[in-house]
Design an enzyme around this catalytic site. Structure first.
Site, PDB file in Angstrom:
ATOM      1  N   GLU A 269       2.822   6.475   7.246  1.00 40.84           N
ATOM      2  CA  GLU A 269       2.655   7.897   7.004  1.00 40.84           C
ATOM      3  C   GLU A 269       2.121   8.634   8.219  1.00 40.84           C
ATOM      4  O   GLU A 269       2.384   9.822   8.411  1.00 40.84           O
ATOM      5  CB  GLU A 269       1.715   8.101   5.808  1.00 40.84           C
ATOM      6  CG  GLU A 269       1.872   9.454   5.137  1.00 40.84           C
ATOM      7  CD  GLU A 269       1.215   9.482   3.776  1.00 40.84           C
ATOM      8  OE1 GLU A 269       1.946   9.642   2.774  1.00 40.84           O
ATOM      9  OE2 GLU A 269      -0.023   9.340   3.697  1.00 40.84           O
ATOM     10  N   HIS A 290       7.352 -19.305   4.182  1.00 38.33           N
ATOM     11  CA  HIS A 290       8.460 -19.933   3.462  1.00 38.33           C
ATOM     12  C   HIS A 290       9.444 -18.908   2.928  1.00 38.33           C
ATOM     13  O   HIS A 290      10.378 -19.277   2.206  1.00 38.33           O
ATOM     14  CB  HIS A 290       7.904 -20.789   2.317  1.00 38.33           C
ATOM     15  CG  HIS A 290       7.043 -21.909   2.770  1.00 38.33           C
ATOM     16  ND1 HIS A 290       7.528 -23.181   3.041  1.00 38.33           N
ATOM     17  CD2 HIS A 290       5.724 -21.953   3.059  1.00 38.33           C
ATOM     18  CE1 HIS A 290       6.538 -23.951   3.449  1.00 38.33           C
ATOM     19  NE2 HIS A 290       5.428 -23.243   3.469  1.00 38.33           N
ATOM     20  N   LYS A 401       7.308  15.587  -3.053  1.00 39.80           N
ATOM     21  CA  LYS A 401       6.407  16.063  -4.103  1.00 39.80           C
ATOM     22  C   LYS A 401       6.891  17.369  -4.700  1.00 39.80           C
ATOM     23  O   LYS A 401       6.863  17.577  -5.921  1.00 39.80           O
ATOM     24  CB  LYS A 401       4.998  16.243  -3.537  1.00 39.80           C
ATOM     25  CG  LYS A 401       4.262  14.943  -3.229  1.00 39.80           C
ATOM     26  CD  LYS A 401       2.871  15.249  -2.690  1.00 39.80           C
ATOM     27  CE  LYS A 401       2.100  13.985  -2.373  1.00 39.80           C
ATOM     28  NZ  LYS A 401       0.747  14.282  -1.830  1.00 39.80           N
TER      29      LYS A 401
END
Length: 429
Positions: A269, A290, A401
């Site tokens: 951000e 792994h 938003k």
């Protein structure tokens, strides 16, 4: 705290950075350090974050949770309003902290069904007091407590700004509250009530967390060769300029896994602007050796791998065994094995010409996590200055938003109209 960038040097990998380049870069670091120091002194927006160890009042936090002795703390927040609290509580080994940081209905139902609501402290965090996800979850929590016969006003503490719906709610119901510090973006607020309150409610040593942050503050000097935080920020920047556009962040401690999530928000951000910035990738050592190490060693040559560990840790012995193939493990310990995995991974990356940096703290305790949080914030701010981006804003997030709020009927936002313009080319069976 120690930052070792030897495996990121050009002498070790042809994707690395030369000592001469770092010497030249250090001249810029010195100038930026002066800018950062001035910003801290004047408490400028964003730079005020690095003043938090001194500016945060632990007594205010302890007063807000006084009288509560919760079996669980439920933080209702999202992004910077929850990730710092997750990181600190986990690093301190505190059991009983939970976060509602998403609006997935199934997860929310399960969590509320499992919590002992009558002995849970609800910690609602939003600087603006208008964050849609946080407010929606809080309304759901209120209803769940009402249905369980619990007075939510007796079990709620609020951390918010000086104005807004949450502040009004706290005043109306006389809820204990803390203030979100001025001039501090949410993702930089871990060393404030935003990150520290749940740990305080669960009996954590928040004063020592702040002491660790203060140690990080004292470690900032005008040279990347003398400051671990600046060393990391400068080397990460230099490697990005050479094509390392992904930063694989790999802590070797389960209790640091939330820290990797916190780092991912901080890095993404803050630095992801103007077509620039490293993409953070989260992994956990030794588990993801792994599952992801194949990519880091043999995939695209676009990565910095950051390996993080405490130098000291509690340990657990591995019993002796009669199985010949496993005899080398018997008599050792899980800590020895994890350290061997760490160093083997580090060496394997270097052997594959993959730049990597080692970050170590003395131990994973209150001071250690405070210093680590502070150092990564300082590293990020330095990186942003070197990159010449607006480190403390997040305009792309705000666009989404507004679009979501418009779709929900929360106002007339042109961003919501873009949703209707989506091209649909689906295959359904």
């Amino acid at each position: 705290m120690n930052v070792d960038f030897g495996n990121a040097l050009a002498t070790e990998t042809n994707r690395g950075v030369s000592e001469d380049s770092l010497e030249r870069l250090d001249e810029r670091v010195a100038r930026i350090h002066e800018r950062i120091e001035a910003g801290i002194e004047d408490r400028e927006f964003g730079y005020a974050s690095l003043a938090l160890p001194a500016d945060t009042d632990p007594e205010e936090i302890r007063e807000a949770v006084a009288g509560f002795d919760p079996d669980a703390v439920l933080t209702v927040g999202i992004g910077g309003s929850s990730l710092g609290a997750d990181t600190i509580s986990a690093a301190l080994g505190l059991e009983g902290h939970y976060s509602l940081d998403n609006v997935d209905p199934a997860h929310t139902k399960r969590l509320l069904a499992d919590l002992p609501l009558e002995s849970t402290l609800v910690n609602v965090v939003s600087k603006s007091g208008t964050t849609a996800e946080t407010l929606a979850n809080f309304l759901v929590v209120q209803e769940a407590m009402d249905e369980a016969g619990v007075d939510w006003t007796e079990r709620t503490v609020v951390t918010t700004g000086e104005e807004g719906p949450l502040r009004e709610l706290a005043d109306e119901h006389d809820l204990p509250s803390c203030s979100v510090p001025d001039g501090v973006p949410g993702r930089f607020s871990a060393l404030s009530a935003v990150g520290l309150l749940p740990a305080a409610a669960l009996g954590g040593d928040i004063e020592s967390v702040l002491d660790g942050g203060a140690a990080g503050r004292e470690a900032l000097t005008p040279s990347l060769f003398e400051s671990p935080a600046y060393a990391y920020g400068a080397v990460a920047y230099a490697l990005e300029q050479r094509g390392a556009t992904t930063n694989a962040f790999v802590p070797y401690a389960e209790d640091l896994e939330p820290f990797a999530e916190w780092f991912a928000q901080l890095w993404a951000e803050s630095l992801g602007k103007d077509g620039l910035g490293q993409t953070p990738a989260r992994a956990l050592g030794a588990t993801d050796q792994h599952s992801q190490l194949q990519l880091y060693r043999a995939g695209r040559a676009d990565k910095l791998v950051t390996l993080v560990r405490p130098r000291e840790r509690s340990d657990l012995a591995i019993p002796e065994t009669d199985i010949k193939e496993l005899s080398y493990l018997g008599g050792g310990s899980l800590g020895d094995l994890l350290d061997a995995e760490f160093e083997a991974t580090e060496a394997s990356l270097a052997a594959a010409d993959q730049p990597n940096v080692r970050i170590e703290i003395d131990r994973l305790d209150a001071e250690g996590v405070g210093e680590l949080l502070y150092a990564m914030e300082a590293a990020c701010i330095l990186y942003g200055e070197l990159l010449d981006v607006s480190t403390f804003t997040q305009p792309a997030v705000e666009w989404g938003k507004r679009a979501a709020r418009g779709l929900l009927g929360g106002g007339d936002f042109e961003e919501a109209d873009a949703v209707e313009d989506k091209t649909v080319r689906s295959v359904e069976k």
